[in-house]
Design a protein around this motif. Structure first.
Motif, PDB file in Angstrom:
ATOM      1  N   HIS A 208      53.088  34.921  46.480  1.00  0.00           N
ATOM      2  CA  HIS A 208      52.075  34.570  45.485  1.00  0.00           C
ATOM      3  C   HIS A 208      50.741  35.266  45.718  1.00  0.00           C
ATOM      4  O   HIS A 208      50.439  35.721  46.823  1.00  0.00           O
ATOM      5  CB  HIS A 208      51.818  33.058  45.497  1.00  0.00           C
ATOM      6  CG  HIS A 208      52.982  32.261  45.033  1.00  0.00           C
ATOM      7  ND1 HIS A 208      53.731  31.473  45.879  1.00  0.00           N
ATOM      8  CD2 HIS A 208      53.546  32.150  43.811  1.00  0.00           C
ATOM      9  CE1 HIS A 208      54.705  30.898  45.196  1.00  0.00           C
ATOM     10  NE2 HIS A 208      54.613  31.296  43.933  1.00  0.00           N
ATOM     11  N   ARG A 209      49.960  35.293  44.676  1.00  0.00           N
ATOM     12  CA  ARG A 209      48.540  35.618  44.801  1.00  0.00           C
ATOM     13  C   ARG A 209      47.762  34.369  44.430  1.00  0.00           C
ATOM     14  O   ARG A 209      48.077  33.725  43.419  1.00  0.00           O
ATOM     15  CB  ARG A 209      48.137  36.751  43.866  1.00  0.00           C
ATOM     16  CG  ARG A 209      46.626  36.951  43.790  1.00  0.00           C
ATOM     17  CD  ARG A 209      46.269  38.150  42.922  1.00  0.00           C
ATOM     18  NE  ARG A 209      44.854  38.414  42.943  1.00  0.00           N
ATOM     19  CZ  ARG A 209      43.995  38.059  41.975  1.00  0.00           C
ATOM     20  NH1 ARG A 209      44.423  37.416  40.898  1.00  0.00           N
ATOM     21  NH2 ARG A 209      42.721  38.337  42.085  1.00  0.00           N
ATOM     22  N   ILE A 210      46.793  34.035  45.264  1.00  0.00           N
ATOM     23  CA  ILE A 210      45.899  32.922  44.954  1.00  0.00           C
ATOM     24  C   ILE A 210      44.534  33.506  44.639  1.00  0.00           C
ATOM     25  O   ILE A 210      44.035  34.371  45.363  1.00  0.00           O
ATOM     26  CB  ILE A 210      45.742  31.975  46.168  1.00  0.00           C
ATOM     27  CG1 ILE A 210      47.094  31.426  46.630  1.00  0.00           C
ATOM     28  CG2 ILE A 210      44.743  30.881  45.870  1.00  0.00           C
ATOM     29  CD1 ILE A 210      47.585  30.240  45.872  1.00  0.00           C
ATOM     30  N   ASN A 211      43.948  33.041  43.561  1.00  0.00           N
ATOM     31  CA  ASN A 211      42.578  33.449  43.230  1.00  0.00           C
ATOM     32  C   ASN A 211      41.730  32.191  43.096  1.00  0.00           C
ATOM     33  O   ASN A 211      42.125  31.236  42.439  1.00  0.00           O
ATOM     34  CB  ASN A 211      42.576  34.250  41.921  1.00  0.00           C
ATOM     35  CG  ASN A 211      41.171  34.473  41.400  1.00  0.00           C
ATOM     36  OD1 ASN A 211      40.705  33.780  40.509  1.00  0.00           O
ATOM     37  ND2 ASN A 211      40.473  35.423  41.993  1.00  0.00           N
ATOM     38  N   LEU A 212      40.573  32.213  43.772  1.00  0.00           N
ATOM     39  CA  LEU A 212      39.613  31.113  43.649  1.00  0.00           C
ATOM     40  C   LEU A 212      38.417  31.649  42.885  1.00  0.00           C
ATOM     41  O   LEU A 212      37.824  32.647  43.310  1.00  0.00           O
ATOM     42  CB  LEU A 212      39.158  30.644  45.032  1.00  0.00           C
ATOM     43  CG  LEU A 212      40.248  30.300  46.052  1.00  0.00           C
ATOM     44  CD1 LEU A 212      39.604  30.004  47.418  1.00  0.00           C
ATOM     45  CD2 LEU A 212      41.048  29.104  45.576  1.00  0.00           C
ATOM     46  N   THR A 213      38.068  31.035  41.759  1.00  0.00           N
ATOM     47  CA  THR A 213      36.827  31.470  41.097  1.00  0.00           C
ATOM     48  C   THR A 213      35.823  30.339  41.097  1.00  0.00           C
ATOM     49  O   THR A 213      36.089  29.251  40.610  1.00  0.00           O
ATOM     50  CB  THR A 213      36.993  31.988  39.662  1.00  0.00           C
ATOM     51  OG1 THR A 213      38.037  31.311  39.033  1.00  0.00           O
ATOM     52  CG2 THR A 213      37.234  33.475  39.612  1.00  0.00           C
ATOM     53  N   PHE A 214      34.673  30.672  41.654  1.00  0.00           N
ATOM     54  CA  PHE A 214      33.582  29.718  41.788  1.00  0.00           C
ATOM     55  C   PHE A 214      32.597  29.907  40.647  1.00  0.00           C
ATOM     56  O   PHE A 214      32.203  31.035  40.346  1.00  0.00           O
ATOM     57  CB  PHE A 214      32.873  29.919  43.123  1.00  0.00           C
ATOM     58  CG  PHE A 214      33.754  29.614  44.302  1.00  0.00           C
ATOM     59  CD1 PHE A 214      33.862  28.315  44.784  1.00  0.00           C
ATOM     60  CD2 PHE A 214      34.502  30.608  44.906  1.00  0.00           C
ATOM     61  CE1 PHE A 214      34.686  28.017  45.868  1.00  0.00           C
ATOM     62  CE2 PHE A 214      35.338  30.323  45.983  1.00  0.00           C
ATOM     63  CZ  PHE A 214      35.421  29.027  46.454  1.00  0.00           C
ATOM     64  N   ARG A 215      32.237  28.783  40.043  1.00  0.00           N
ATOM     65  CA  ARG A 215      31.312  28.816  38.905  1.00  0.00           C
ATOM     66  C   ARG A 215      30.282  27.701  39.020  1.00  0.00           C
ATOM     67  O   ARG A 215      30.568  26.655  39.601  1.00  0.00           O
ATOM     68  CB  ARG A 215      32.069  28.584  37.578  1.00  0.00           C
ATOM     69  CG  ARG A 215      33.173  29.525  37.256  1.00  0.00           C
ATOM     70  CD  ARG A 215      34.530  28.936  37.518  1.00  0.00           C
ATOM     71  NE  ARG A 215      35.594  29.941  37.357  1.00  0.00           N
ATOM     72  CZ  ARG A 215      36.195  30.173  36.191  1.00  0.00           C
ATOM     73  NH1 ARG A 215      35.900  29.474  35.139  1.00  0.00           N
ATOM     74  NH2 ARG A 215      37.122  31.114  36.120  1.00  0.00           N
ATOM     75  N   LYS A 216      29.152  27.943  38.412  1.00  0.00           N
ATOM     76  CA  LYS A 216      28.161  26.868  38.213  1.00  0.00           C
ATOM     77  C   LYS A 216      28.274  26.490  36.748  1.00  0.00           C
ATOM     78  O   LYS A 216      27.897  27.264  35.873  1.00  0.00           O
ATOM     79  CB  LYS A 216      26.769  27.409  38.566  1.00  0.00           C
ATOM     80  CG  LYS A 216      25.648  26.471  38.194  1.00  0.00           C
ATOM     81  CD  LYS A 216      25.423  25.434  39.281  1.00  0.00           C
ATOM     82  CE  LYS A 216      24.149  24.651  39.000  1.00  0.00           C
ATOM     83  NZ  LYS A 216      24.461  23.280  38.543  1.00  0.00           N
TER      84      LYS A 216
END
Ligand code: SIN
Ligand code: FE2
Length: 218
Positions: A208-216
């Motif tokens: 798998h590929r895991i992507n974490l996207t952080f947002r305000k």
């Protein structure tokens, strides 16, 4: 001290910055140092709030499996895209955003020139071979002065980084385990996406590929 320690030299070799355009850059290898701890924290989050394939407003099942942590989570269903404080699958708040995630996101943002980034949402995307994400803008957030910080783990992917219009030509940016992309400022609303992944295996993350996207968000 006159010289860097061996460890620092090693980290320096594995970590460098690659500008994409004004306001956007790739921090190569930025998350490598903490990959094992990030994955352990992630496992706890996903035990509490499991990944699942959400449905687009048009009725299509997304090829990417998703969950969230933080005060807000990004969700989609037949009624549209939005941020929600409650995980619709469980009827409860999302798992807390771990301190390690917060530090990683803040340090990456600061490296890219965005001080005081205080994310309140982290979207977790899990891709398997052939999963993809079509070109889109991240525009459900309230304050576009805040950047997006995107962490890649696991098997490689080809990230598409486009312009302000969907039809603008997108550059192809290969992303590997540990790479972090930050976009903000005049690049904040650029279209972006991910090409269909090729089959691969990563020693820590498997297929798998895991992507974490952080947002305000708020
Ligand atoms: C996203 O835009 O939410 C995901 C981007 C990525 O998986 O790299
Ligand atoms: Fe996005």
């Amino acid at each position: 001290m006159m010289t860097l320690s061996l460890f620092d030299e090693e980290e320096n070799r594995r970590t460098w910055q690659e500008p994409l355009c004004e306001g956007a850059l790739v921090l190569r290898g930025f998350a490598l140092e903490h990959d094992v701890a990030i994955l352990a924290a992630l496992q706890n989050i996903l035990t509490e709030s499991p990944l699942h394939h959400m449905v687009t407003p048009g009725g299509f099942r997304m090829s990417v499996a998703m969950s969230n942590c933080g005060t807000y989570g990004w969700v989609t269903d037949r009624s549209g895209y939005r941020y929600a404080k409650i995980d619709p699958e469980r009827g409860q708040a999302w798992p807390a955003l771990p301190e390690l995630f917060m530090k990683l996101a803040q340090e990456a943002a600061a490296q890219a020139g965005y001080q005081d980034f205080l994310p309140d949402a982290c979207l977790i995307n899990r891709y398997e071979a052939s999963a993809r994400m079509s070109l889109h803008q991240d525009k459900n957030e309230r304050d576009f002065t805040q950047p997006i910080v995107s962490v890649s783990l696991g098997i490689p992917a080809m990230f598409l980084f486009g312009g302000m219009q969907r039809a603008d030509k997108a550059i192809r940016v290969p992303l590997a385990h540990g790479d972090v992309v930050v976009w903000g400022g005049s690049a904040r609303l650029r279209y972006h996406g991910v090409l269909a992944l090729k089959t691969a295996t990563h020693p820590l993350v498997g297929e798998h590929r895991i992507n974490l996207t952080f947002r305000k968000v708020s």
